[in-house]
Write a protein that holds these residues in place. Structure first.
Motif, PDB file in Angstrom:
ATOM      1  N   ALA A  45       0.832  -1.211   0.000  1.00 45.74           N
ATOM      2  CA  ALA A  45       0.000   0.000   0.000  1.00 45.74           C
ATOM      3  C   ALA A  45       0.865   1.259   0.000  1.00 45.74           C
ATOM      4  CB  ALA A  45      -0.931  -0.017   1.204  1.00 45.74           C
ATOM      5  N   ASN A  46       1.963   1.246   0.754  1.00 46.71           N
ATOM      6  CA  ASN A  46       2.872   2.398   0.776  1.00 46.71           C
ATOM      7  C   ASN A  46       3.503   2.625  -0.596  1.00 46.71           C
ATOM      8  OD1 ASN A  46       2.377   2.848   3.504  1.00 46.71           O
ATOM      9  ND2 ASN A  46       4.083   1.578   4.169  1.00 46.71           N
ATOM     10  N   ASN A  47       3.929   1.539  -1.230  1.00 50.43           N
ATOM     11  CA  ASN A  47       4.514   1.661  -2.572  1.00 50.43           C
ATOM     12  C   ASN A  47       3.484   2.163  -3.570  1.00 50.43           C
ATOM     13  OD1 ASN A  47       7.037   0.709  -1.729  1.00 50.43           O
ATOM     14  ND2 ASN A  47       6.458  -1.423  -2.082  1.00 50.43           N
ATOM     15  N   TYR A  51       3.214   5.371  -6.247  1.00 52.04           N
ATOM     16  CA  TYR A  51       3.032   5.071  -7.670  1.00 52.04           C
ATOM     17  C   TYR A  51       1.879   5.860  -8.275  1.00 52.04           C
ATOM     18  CZ  TYR A  51       2.562   2.201 -11.888  1.00 52.04           C
ATOM     19  OH  TYR A  51       2.487   1.760 -13.186  1.00 52.04           O
ATOM     20  N   LYS A  52       0.762   5.941  -7.584  1.00 51.10           N
ATOM     21  CA  LYS A  52      -0.432   6.610  -8.123  1.00 51.10           C
ATOM     22  C   LYS A  52      -0.295   8.123  -7.925  1.00 51.10           C
ATOM     23  CE  LYS A  52      -4.391   4.428  -7.567  1.00 51.10           C
ATOM     24  NZ  LYS A  52      -4.574   3.736  -8.861  1.00 51.10           N
ATOM     25  N   ILE A  53      -0.544   8.868  -8.996  1.00 44.03           N
ATOM     26  CA  ILE A  53      -0.255  10.299  -8.950  1.00 44.03           C
ATOM     27  C   ILE A  53      -1.160  11.058  -7.989  1.00 44.03           C
ATOM     28  CG2 ILE A  53       0.677  10.321 -11.295  1.00 44.03           C
ATOM     29  CD1 ILE A  53      -1.959  11.562 -12.214  1.00 44.03           C
ATOM     30  N   ALA A 141       4.877  -1.829  -9.530  1.00 47.27           N
ATOM     31  CA  ALA A 141       4.294  -0.691  -8.812  1.00 47.27           C
ATOM     32  C   ALA A 141       4.293  -0.910  -7.310  1.00 47.27           C
ATOM     33  CB  ALA A 141       2.869  -0.447  -9.299  1.00 47.27           C
ATOM     34  N   GLU A 142       3.916  -2.113  -6.858  1.00 54.15           N
ATOM     35  CA  GLU A 142       3.688  -2.373  -5.437  1.00 54.15           C
ATOM     36  C   GLU A 142       4.825  -3.135  -4.753  1.00 54.15           C
ATOM     37  OE1 GLU A 142      -0.079  -4.255  -4.841  1.00 54.15           O
ATOM     38  OE2 GLU A 142      -1.074  -3.063  -6.389  1.00 54.15           O
TER      39      GLU A 142
END
Length: 474
Positions: A45-47, A51-53, A141-142
């Motif tokens: 979740a932190n990663n 990743y998501k803008i 991403a994660e």
């Protein structure tokens, strides 16, 4: 699990009662069983926030309050929040250079043609190539994702298979236990389901080589259904890596802050302001008027105060950040202008231009080679033990080899010329020549055709020889 079992488990834990993982699951104490496993959800979740803008740190900037000289609030001054999708760009380039073209499978064993063909047919049936790309993108991403191989019975009551990609973005919780050799000994998938009465209930499916535990959290504890694992293997393929953007994240954040503050500065100073050094006798022209005439007295002057450009050091920092973000994440700078210059280059030349991405792909293959081997072992076990158990012996004997393909293809003309030279020199057999030729879609079928044509030519030659003999006798 009833109230007495819950109290009993609490008492045993309080007095130091030692229970191993299987015992806890048998006792339906899923909570403590999960506590023995490594939970990946929080880190993922932190990663994902990086990743998501819409969850970048720059989005936390607050608008600025504006006050008058007496301290009275006047208005809010907008402060720009400009996230830059570097992580997505970096991740997609990495994905393309590893799985941009499907993994190529080859059969190494003999007498297993049926098993190999069925293996390839099932890869198409379960959309394996698409699922692998999805799992790799999510892992990039994660930091972790998983492909769960779910065996079930279809509407005709026949065994079937589907692949389910698990990730934090899809609201999945991933738990693992590994031994000292980093081998998976247990895997758990946590997820929520909406059941009767519009109640959302948390479920956990726990897999070992021998057993599958399907648990559901109830009001009085966990309800656990225990089944044998027919596959004989933990049916999951786990993708783990450092997120593609992780090493350059501080530079990304710096670049986003600079971009946002520059936008604020442009709003405040980029529009010109009029400065007059004397009294203007006529009223100022309106903005919609084409002619602008200023009448001054006492030799006055009117000019516009403009902000010409940012400092050179800031411009240089922007360029340095962009360069380092891409190069230090092993990402080539691919844009329209750069791609235009690659117009007539061969695949080999393009590979050199994209060397950074090639290096990263080769580094990823250290792990993904093992992932593809595990996939092959899982699929042959599923086919032999569940989907097509009548041919289990053939699946057990099937030996497979995989090959990652270049994203831009190969210089096939050079390859064919080299093959032809070696074949003509006697260094290659005809079978090998056919197998390696890019023009041949089915090497086995093509070899049979060649043999048939050769047989027909020999028969025709024999007929001609007979005619020559008879003709000479006359």
């Amino acid at each position: 699990m009833g109230l007495l079992n819950i109290i009993s488990n609490e008492v045993k834990a309080a007095i130091g009662y030692q229970q191993n993982f299987a015992d806890l699951l048998t006792a339906k104490d899923v909570t403590r069983a999960l506590s023995m496993m490594k939970a990946h959800a929080e880190e993922a979740a932190n990663n994902l926030r990086e990743y998501k803008i819409d969850t970048h740190k720059v989005m936390e900037r607050k608008d600025r309050a504006v006050y008058d000289k007496k301290g009275n609030f006047l208005r809010w001054s907008k402060r720009w929040k400009i996230p830059i999708p570097y992580p997505q760009f970096i991740n997609e380039i990495s994905l393309v250079f590893l799985y941009g073209r499907p993994v190529k499978w080859q059969q190494l064993s003999t007498g297993t043609d049926y098993a190999f063909q069925n293996y390839k047919d099932w890869l198409n049936e379960i959309h394996f190539n698409a699922k692998v790309r999805e799992a790799k993108r999510l892992a990039g991403a994660e930091g972790i994702s998983a492909i769960l191989y779910h065996v079930y019975r279809d509407s005709d009551n026949k065994p079937s298979l589907l692949l389910n990609v698990l990730s934090r973005e899809n609201n999945d919780d991933i738990y693992t236990i590994r031994d000292q050799y980093k081998r998976i000994t247990a895997f758990a998938w946590g997820y929520y389901l909406t059941e009767a009465g519009n109640n959302t209930v948390y479920h956990v499916d726990i897999y070992t080589k021998e057993t599958v535990y399907r648990a559901k959290r109830g009001k009085m504890g966990w309800e656990v259904e225990i089944k044998d694992n027919p596959i004989g293997k933990i049916p999951v393929l786990i993708f783990e890596q450092t997120p593609e953007h992780k090493e350059v994240q501080p530079m990304i954040e710096r670049s986003e802050i600079m971009e946002s503050t520059d936008a604020d500065t442009n709003d405040r100073f980029s529009n010109p302001a009029m400065v007059a050094t004397s009294e203007i006798l006529n009223s100022l022209p309106k903005s919609e008027e084409e002619a602008k005439l200023f009448i001054l007295k006492n030799g006055g002057d009117v000019r516009y105060l403009t902000w010409n450009e940012a400092s050179e050091s800031k411009k240089n920092e922007f360029e340095r950040l962009d360069k380092h973000i891409l190069s230090k994440s092993f990402t080539p700078n691919i844009d329209f202008d750069n791609m235009k210059s690659l117009g007539n280059l061969s695949a080999k030349a393009i590979r050199k231009v994209m060397l950074l991405a090639v290096i990263k792909a080769e580094r990823h293959k250290e792990k993904h080679d093992d992932y593809m081997k595990r996939h092959a072992n899982l699929m042959t076990a599923i086919l032999g033990n569940v989907l097509d158990y009548r041919h289990k012996a053939e699946y057990d004997a099937l030996l497979l080899r995989h090959e990652f393909q270049e994203p831009f293809g190969e210089d096939v003309s050079e390859l064919l010329a080299d093959l032809s030279k070696q074949y003509n020199d006697g260094a290659l057999s005809r079978e090998t020549y056919v197998e390696l030729s890019y023009l041949v879609k089915d090497a086995k079928q093509e070899i049979e055709r060649l043999k048939q044509e050769e047989t027909e030519r020999m028969e025709q030659q024999m007929e001609l020889n007979k005619m020559d003999v008879f003709g000479g006798a006359e």
